[in-house]
Design a protein around this motif. Structure first.
Motif, PDB file in Angstrom:
ATOM      1  N   ILE A 229      80.496 149.194  52.947  1.00 38.77           N
ATOM      2  CA  ILE A 229      81.175 149.330  51.600  1.00 38.77           C
ATOM      3  C   ILE A 229      81.041 150.727  51.170  1.00 38.77           C
ATOM      4  CG2 ILE A 229      81.297 148.443  49.369  1.00 38.77           C
ATOM      5  CD1 ILE A 229      80.446 145.621  50.778  1.00 38.77           C
TER       6      ILE A 229
ATOM      7  N   SER B   1      83.663 153.087  52.393  1.00 35.55           N
ATOM      8  CA  SER B   1      84.934 152.756  51.851  1.00 35.55           C
ATOM      9  C   SER B   1      85.157 153.391  50.373  1.00 35.55           C
ATOM     10  CB  SER B   1      85.162 151.276  52.193  1.00 35.55           C
ATOM     11  OG  SER B   1      86.319 150.891  51.529  1.00 35.55           O
ATOM     12  N   ASP B   2      84.083 152.966  49.639  1.00 31.97           N
ATOM     13  CA  ASP B   2      84.229 153.458  48.451  1.00 31.97           C
ATOM     14  C   ASP B   2      84.255 154.971  48.221  1.00 31.97           C
ATOM     15  OD1 ASP B   2      84.051 151.051  47.326  1.00 31.97           O
ATOM     16  OD2 ASP B   2      82.167 150.894  46.914  1.00 31.97           O
TER      17      ASP B   2
ATOM     18  N   LEU C  54      93.584 146.913  50.397  1.00 33.99           N
ATOM     19  CA  LEU C  54      93.671 145.844  49.219  1.00 33.99           C
ATOM     20  C   LEU C  54      94.784 146.141  48.264  1.00 33.99           C
ATOM     21  CD1 LEU C  54      89.905 144.969  49.456  1.00 33.99           C
ATOM     22  CD2 LEU C  54      91.709 143.423  50.131  1.00 33.99           C
ATOM     23  N   GLU C  55      94.629 147.180  47.885  1.00 31.96           N
ATOM     24  CA  GLU C  55      95.509 147.604  46.526  1.00 31.96           C
ATOM     25  C   GLU C  55      97.121 147.583  47.103  1.00 31.96           C
ATOM     26  OE1 GLU C  55      94.690 151.492  45.595  1.00 31.96           O
ATOM     27  OE2 GLU C  55      92.606 150.762  44.634  1.00 31.96           O
TER      28      GLU C  55
ATOM     29  N   ASP D 146      84.347 143.715  55.890  1.00 35.39           N
ATOM     30  CA  ASP D 146      85.424 144.249  55.421  1.00 35.39           C
ATOM     31  C   ASP D 146      86.903 143.545  55.832  1.00 35.39           C
ATOM     32  OD1 ASP D 146      84.265 146.417  54.126  1.00 35.39           O
ATOM     33  OD2 ASP D 146      84.867 148.050  55.527  1.00 35.39           O
TER      34      ASP D 146
ATOM     35  N   ASN E  69      91.809 152.669  54.320  1.00 39.94           N
ATOM     36  CA  ASN E  69      90.516 152.333  54.365  1.00 39.94           C
ATOM     37  C   ASN E  69      90.446 151.138  53.502  1.00 39.94           C
ATOM     38  OD1 ASN E  69      89.905 152.691  51.316  1.00 39.94           O
ATOM     39  ND2 ASN E  69      90.409 155.030  51.645  1.00 39.94           N
ATOM     40  N   ARG E  70      89.646 150.395  53.265  1.00 38.38           N
ATOM     41  CA  ARG E  70      89.708 148.916  52.907  1.00 38.38           C
ATOM     42  C   ARG E  70      90.199 148.926  51.766  1.00 38.38           C
ATOM     43  NH1 ARG E  70      84.605 145.864  50.696  1.00 38.38           N
ATOM     44  NH2 ARG E  70      85.129 147.458  49.296  1.00 38.38           N
ATOM     45  N   ASN E  71      89.636 149.693  50.714  1.00 35.58           N
ATOM     46  CA  ASN E  71      89.988 149.564  49.164  1.00 35.58           C
ATOM     47  C   ASN E  71      91.561 149.872  49.025  1.00 35.58           C
ATOM     48  OD1 ASN E  71      87.622 148.420  48.634  1.00 35.58           O
ATOM     49  ND2 ASN E  71      86.896 150.392  47.420  1.00 35.58           N
ATOM     50  N   ILE E  72      92.176 150.826  49.732  1.00 30.38           N
ATOM     51  CA  ILE E  72      93.465 151.269  49.503  1.00 30.38           C
ATOM     52  C   ILE E  72      94.341 149.929  50.267  1.00 30.38           C
ATOM     53  CG2 ILE E  72      95.295 152.752  50.093  1.00 30.38           C
ATOM     54  CD1 ILE E  72      93.316 155.260  49.628  1.00 30.38           C
TER      55      ILE E  72
ATOM     56  N   ASP F 171      87.737 156.135  48.909  1.00 25.00           N
ATOM     57  CA  ASP F 171      88.449 156.298  47.713  1.00 25.00           C
ATOM     58  C   ASP F 171      88.422 157.622  46.689  1.00 25.00           C
ATOM     59  OD1 ASP F 171      89.533 153.871  48.544  1.00 25.00           O
ATOM     60  OD2 ASP F 171      88.228 152.630  47.341  1.00 25.00           O
TER      61      ASP F 171
ATOM     62  N   PHE G  16      88.511 150.393  58.636  1.00 23.29           N
ATOM     63  CA  PHE G  16      87.613 149.409  58.148  1.00 23.29           C
ATOM     64  C   PHE G  16      86.613 149.068  59.104  1.00 23.29           C
ATOM     65  CE2 PHE G  16      91.419 147.020  58.683  1.00 23.29           C
ATOM     66  CZ  PHE G  16      90.658 146.065  59.375  1.00 23.29           C
TER      67      PHE G  16
END
Length: 279
Positions: free
Chosen positions: A20, A23-24, A221-222, A247, A216-219, A27, A242
């Motif tokens: 995680i 992943s952060d 998700l967005e 994830d 990547n995971r956060n993007i 971002d 990810f």
């Protein structure tokens, strides 16, 4: 361009806590990660390194997961020359041969892609790129409309075109990547690939039969909602960038809320690439 290497030392916590964190960091602008004993190294353009934001991120890590770091400034150098010294051809699924212009051709493979990355991500060496290409080679793409989101060098867009896609749109928020795709599509005789610099807002009003997103995971998700709106019913979404485990579970849950049904995934060195269908 000057780059910074940030070496992170991690103690305690679960394996997925580090996943995680990586992943952060993605971002925040870190674009390359390298495993190290007791942690990992991450690389970022020095002008993008925000130490205050980094400190804030590390302070808010889970209890029991401790992270320290050291920043090393990398001396300016000819990155293309460095890449040429270290780049070796890649074979994916015994079907696709990825090489540079200074490597000999290999006509025994059905598909060949010639790449000059110019510091853009995507040469087939990273596990996520290889996983995405493996999944694409197992699909029927001929005649379809394909989106390569976060295209990097355009390697996935180029493969889609070589697999017979009727149209391919390659999008990245980095103009260096977009310029790299423009050069690489000519180099690979797939000039019908369209490129655009920006984010998911550029796909409003477009319809696709397949979306490729290696970010990547956060993007992811967005942007999942935008992917779901742009996919035709029965269309396929391939995502990577990810890790397998936490994830993947988070992405599966989020995708289901947007009518994207998980159909399976492949993994390599803990990295994962998952396939979804628009219901």
């Amino acid at each position: 361009m000057r780059y910074s290497e940030v070496v992170f030392s991690c103690t305690g916590g679960e394996d997925w806590h580090q996943d995680i964190l990586i992943s952060d960091l993605g971002d925040m602008g870190f674009d390359t990660f390298e495993a190290r004993d007791g942690g990992f190294a991450a690389y970022i353009a020095s002008a993008q390194l925000d130490r205050s934001a980094l400190e804030s991120l590390l302070i808010h890590q889970p209890i029991g997961f401790t992270v320290s770091y050291v920043v090393n400034e990398i001396e300016p150098q000819n990155w293309n020359s460095v890449w040429e010294r270290n780049f070796e051809p890649v074979v994916v699924a015994d079907q696709c041969y990825v090489r540079a212009t200074f490597h000999a051709a290999a006509p025994e493979y059905p598909y060949e892609i010639v790449i000059d990355p110019k510091m853009a991500f995507g040469t087939g060496h990273h596990q996520t790129t290889s996983l995405m290409m493996r999944q694409m080679l197992a699909e029927t793409i001929e005649g379809g409309r394909v989106l390569d989101m976060g295209c990097g060098t355009g390697i996935l867009a180029i493969l889609a075109a070589k697999l017979g896609a009727a149209s391919v749109l390659a999008i990245d928020n980095d103009p260096v990547c977009v310029a790299s795709v423009e050069e690489n599509k000519i180099r690979n005789d797939v000039a019908h690939i369209e490129t655009a610099c920006g984010s998911a807002d550029l796909i409003r009003g477009h319809r696709f039969d397949m979306i490729l997103a290696n970010i990547n995971r956060n993007i992811l998700l967005e942007q999942l909602e935008a992917y779901a709106h742009a996919l035709e019913r029965g269309g396929v979404l391939h995502m990577s960038g990810f890790y397998e485990g936490h994830d993947l579970d988070v992405l599966k849950d989020a995708a289901a809320k947007h009518g994207l049904a998980y159909t399976g995934h492949e993994a390599m060195d803990s990295w994962a690439a998952a396939r979804f269908i628009k219901e």
